[in-house]
Design an enzyme around this catalytic site. Structure first.
Site, short mmCIF file in Angstrom:
data_model
loop_
_atom_site.label_atom_id
_atom_site.label_comp_id
_atom_site.label_asym_id
_atom_site.label_seq_id
_atom_site.Cartn_x
_atom_site.Cartn_y
_atom_site.Cartn_z
N GLY A 125 0.84 -1.21 0.00
CA GLY A 125 0.00 0.00 0.00
C GLY A 125 0.87 1.25 0.00
O GLY A 125 1.77 1.38 0.83
N ALA A 126 0.60 2.15 -0.95
CA ALA A 126 1.38 3.39 -1.03
C ALA A 126 0.45 4.58 -0.86
O ALA A 126 0.35 5.46 -1.73
CB ALA A 126 2.12 3.46 -2.36
N GLY A 127 -0.25 4.61 0.26
CA GLY A 127 -1.09 5.76 0.59
C GLY A 127 -0.39 6.58 1.65
O GLY A 127 0.85 6.59 1.75
N THR A 128 -1.18 7.26 2.47
CA THR A 128 -0.63 8.12 3.52
C THR A 128 0.34 7.33 4.41
O THR A 128 1.44 7.80 4.72
CB THR A 128 -1.79 8.66 4.39
N GLY A 129 -0.05 6.13 4.81
CA GLY A 129 0.80 5.32 5.68
C GLY A 129 1.98 4.71 4.93
O GLY A 129 3.13 4.80 5.37
N CYS A 144 -15.53 7.41 9.02
CA CYS A 144 -14.83 8.61 8.59
C CYS A 144 -15.91 9.66 8.31
O CYS A 144 -16.53 9.63 7.25
CB CYS A 144 -14.08 8.23 7.31
N GLY A 185 -4.69 11.19 9.73
CA GLY A 185 -3.30 11.27 9.30
C GLY A 185 -2.30 11.34 10.43
O GLY A 185 -1.26 10.67 10.41
N CYS A 238 -7.11 16.91 13.53
CA CYS A 238 -7.68 16.97 12.19
C CYS A 238 -8.08 18.38 11.79
O CYS A 238 -8.53 19.16 12.64
CB CYS A 238 -8.89 16.04 12.13
N LYS A 293 -5.32 24.33 5.96
CA LYS A 293 -5.52 23.09 5.22
C LYS A 293 -4.93 23.20 3.81
O LYS A 293 -4.36 22.23 3.29
CB LYS A 293 -7.01 22.74 5.18
C1 LIG Z 1 -12.21 11.59 1.63
C2 LIG Z 1 -11.31 11.47 2.80
C3 LIG Z 1 -10.74 12.61 3.35
C4 LIG Z 1 -9.89 12.51 4.45
N1 LIG Z 1 -9.37 13.67 4.98
C5 LIG Z 1 -8.53 13.59 6.03
C6 LIG Z 1 -7.96 14.78 6.57
O1 LIG Z 1 -8.23 15.88 6.12
N2 LIG Z 1 -7.10 14.65 7.61
C7 LIG Z 1 -6.79 13.44 8.14
O2 LIG Z 1 -5.99 13.38 9.08
N3 LIG Z 1 -7.32 12.31 7.66
C8 LIG Z 1 -8.18 12.34 6.62
N4 LIG Z 1 -8.71 11.18 6.10
C9 LIG Z 1 -8.42 9.90 6.78
C10 LIG Z 1 -7.08 9.27 6.41
O3 LIG Z 1 -6.02 10.16 6.71
C11 LIG Z 1 -6.98 8.88 4.94
O4 LIG Z 1 -8.00 7.95 4.63
C12 LIG Z 1 -5.63 8.24 4.58
O5 LIG Z 1 -5.49 8.24 3.19
C13 LIG Z 1 -5.50 6.82 5.10
O6 LIG Z 1 -4.19 6.37 4.84
P1 LIG Z 1 -3.87 4.81 4.66
O7 LIG Z 1 -2.41 4.73 4.33
O8 LIG Z 1 -4.36 4.05 5.82
O9 LIG Z 1 -4.73 4.33 3.41
P2 LIG Z 1 -4.74 4.88 1.93
O10 LIG Z 1 -4.22 6.26 1.86
O11 LIG Z 1 -6.12 4.61 1.43
O12 LIG Z 1 -3.71 3.94 1.17
C14 LIG Z 1 -3.91 2.57 0.96
C15 LIG Z 1 -3.18 2.18 -0.32
O13 LIG Z 1 -3.17 0.75 -0.43
C16 LIG Z 1 -3.47 0.39 -1.77
N5 LIG Z 1 -4.00 -0.98 -1.78
C17 LIG Z 1 -5.15 -1.44 -1.21
N6 LIG Z 1 -5.29 -2.76 -1.42
C18 LIG Z 1 -4.22 -3.15 -2.15
C19 LIG Z 1 -3.80 -4.41 -2.68
N7 LIG Z 1 -4.51 -5.53 -2.50
N8 LIG Z 1 -2.65 -4.45 -3.38
C20 LIG Z 1 -1.90 -3.33 -3.57
N9 LIG Z 1 -2.26 -2.12 -3.10
C21 LIG Z 1 -3.39 -2.03 -2.38
C22 LIG Z 1 -4.47 1.46 -2.20
O14 LIG Z 1 -4.55 1.54 -3.60
C23 LIG Z 1 -3.88 2.71 -1.55
O15 LIG Z 1 -2.94 3.33 -2.40
C24 LIG Z 1 -9.59 11.24 5.02
C25 LIG Z 1 -10.18 10.10 4.47
C26 LIG Z 1 -11.03 10.20 3.38
C27 LIG Z 1 -11.65 8.94 2.81
#
Ligand SMILES: Cc1cc2nc3c(=O)[nH]c(=O)nc-3n(C[C@H](O)[C@H](O)[C@H](O)COP(=O)(O)OP(=O)(O)OC[C@H]3O[C@@H](n4cnc5c(N)ncnc54)[C@H](O)[C@@H]3O)c2cc1C
Length: 424
Positions: A8-12, A160, A321, A354, A389
């Site tokens: 996973g290459a999201g926020t975390g 959320c 986040g 937040c 923000k």
């Molecule tokens: C619309 C929205 C707005 C938000 N705004 C805020 C904010 O303003 N401030 C705040 O603190 N938090 C906010 N959040 C909450 C949180 O910070 C975010 O959801 C954040 O992106 C979560 O990070 P993560 O790394 O857990 O997941 P994600 O950022 O969702 O990353 C997960 C990654 O894993 C990948 N993945 C999933 N399954 C697979 C697989 N089987 N194989 C390969 N890759 C895979 C996905 O494609 C994605 O790139 C928000 C959430 C949402 C939904």
């Protein structure tokens, strides 16, 4: 040499990759696997959905940036995890083995729990992913050509809620900008027991402040709401009392509806025996490590955190986040310790900080600890939150591109709101 795989290459995941590279000796290999080849800054999606951001402004190709830091990247979906063999099977049938696996897969969007929900074959919009936000924007354009009622909110089981409030207020502003707000009745529909609960049992005076804002913006609301189904132009909503009994059935007509879904864990993770709770969220100990598989660590939206309190309609706890960064830092410390033959020792601080945009103003909250009663429970509103923000978006995207390992949230946000003492 160890092979650390970050799933996973999201926020975390992005933060973990850079921090891990910074922390570990170069002899260790780090590979990030993500189903898409681009990073998206999820908090900006509500702005994309009203046309205030282009997709290119809030997303970028991952590989070139990780490469500069000697981090390998594979753009494939992981379909299977074999924790005994310590291997992953990818969509293209490639097999990848790991010594330490960091699961940071975010949410699976459970639109399927409400018939007719979701943008892929259903009738409601979403801001949870960039493609969804772009689709939602097209739907908004159709609304503007033919104005009518709007419904915004969060389904039963959602965790959320902030982005639902953000979208309601941002949409209100955009409709005012287009001078058609007078033709668009708006209703906020939420599974929260009261406005401002936020899945956190409220923060400071979030209830009165958000109620007051909804009133000021002429947005009606329904709490303890469970959407039972959605037709092309009608949302069917059961309103519950404190005992969980249905007290009213609403049929809400809409021309545009944005409803955040409940979250679950993604399939390949949920399928691993004993790794997850029944919703597919990874169970971790205080060191962010699986109690069953010591080589597996997890952070972000995909981990299991019990609800703050039982609510008449199910709600979950948001994972934001700031706490995700704190979980990531703990994992990096602990993996580094394990690779040196030491015991994990670092703990994440599960605190919530937040910033929620409201179009031209905004609301910020600090909840330490996240679950009440708290040492700090702080909720404030003002134009400065909107400006903060916007600044935060630029800073965070730059950080995700450059790999600046300094935890941004801690230094900048705490400094900004003048509460350095919250670090403890
Ligand atoms: C619309 C929205 C707005 C938000 N705004 C805020 C904010 O303003 N401030 C705040 O603190 N938090 C906010 N959040 C909450 C949180 O910070 C975010 O959801 C954040 O992106 C979560 O990070 P993560 O790394 O857990 O997941 P994600 O950022 O969702 O990353 C997960 C990654 O894993 C990948 N993945 C999933 N399954 C697979 C697989 N089987 N194989 C390969 N890759 C895979 C996905 O494609 C994605 O790139 C928000 C959430 C949402 C939904």
């Amino acid at each position: 040499m160890a092979h650390i795989v970050i799933l996973g290459a999201g926020t975390g995941g992005m933060a973990a990759a850079y921090e891990m590279r910074h922390k570990l000796d170069k002899e260790h290999q780090i590979t990030v696997i993500n189903e898409r080849d681009y990073f998206q800054f999820v908090p900006s999606n509500p702005w994309v959905a009203v046309g205030w951001r282009e997709a290119e402004e809030i997303s970028f190709a991952i590989e070139p940036h990780l490469k500069k830091h000697d981090i390998d990247f594979i753009a494939q979906r992981v379909d299977q995890i074999d924790p005994d063999q310590k291997t992953l099977l990818l969509d293209n049938q490639q097999e990848v083995s790991y010594d330490q696996l960091l699961i940071m897969t975010g949410p699976k969007l459970a639109f399927d729990e409400v018939p007719g929900a979701g943008p892929d074959g259903g009738h409601t919009q979403s801001v949870c992913s960039l493609p969804h936000a772009l689709t939602s924007y097209n739907n908004l354009e159709a609304l503007c050509e033919n104005p009518g009622p709007v419904v915004v909110g969060a389904m039963a089981g959602a965790s959320c809620f902030g982005p639902a409030y953000e979208y309601a207020f941002i949409l209100n502003k955009e409709l005012q900008n287009r001078k058609i707000r007078d033709q668009v009745p708006m209703t906020f529909v939420t599974s929260e027991p009261y406005i401002g609960h936020l899945g956190l049992g409220g923060v400071g005076d979030s209830k009165s402040m958000l109620e007051s804002d909804l009133r000021n913006h002429h947005i009606k609301w329904i709490c303890n709401a469970k959407v039972s189904r959605v037709d092309e132009e009608t949302m069917y909503v059961d309103e519950h009392n404190e005992d969980g009994e249905v007290i009213k059935r609403h049929e809400l007509p809409f021309k545009h509806a944005m409803m955040l879904p409940a979250f679950k864990g993604v399939d390949s993770v949920a399928q691993v025996p004993e790794l997850c709770n029944p919703r597919g969220f990874v169970i971790v100990d205080k060191h962010q490590r699986s109690p069953i598989y010591p080589e597996i660590w997890s952070a972000g939206v995909c981990i299991a955190i019990p609800p703050t309190e039982a609510t008449p309609v199910p709600t979950g706890v948001p994972k934001t986040g700031y706490m995700i960064e704190s979980m990531v830092t703990a994992i990096v410390e602990n993996v580094a310790a394990v690779l040196k033959g030491e015991e994990p020792h670092a703990l994440a601080t599960w605190n919530a900080i937040c910033l929620a945009d409201m179009g031209d103003t905004g609301a910020a909250f600090v909840a330490i600890p996240q679950i009440p009663p708290r040492n700090v429970s702080w909720f404030k509103k003002g134009k400065w939150v909107h400006l903060a923000k916007v600044a935060f978006e630029k800073y965070f995207i730059r950080k995700m591109k450059t790999g600046n390992p300094e935890p941004f949230y801690e230094r900048q946000i705490l400094k900004m709101i003048g509460v350095e003492r919250l670090k403890e």
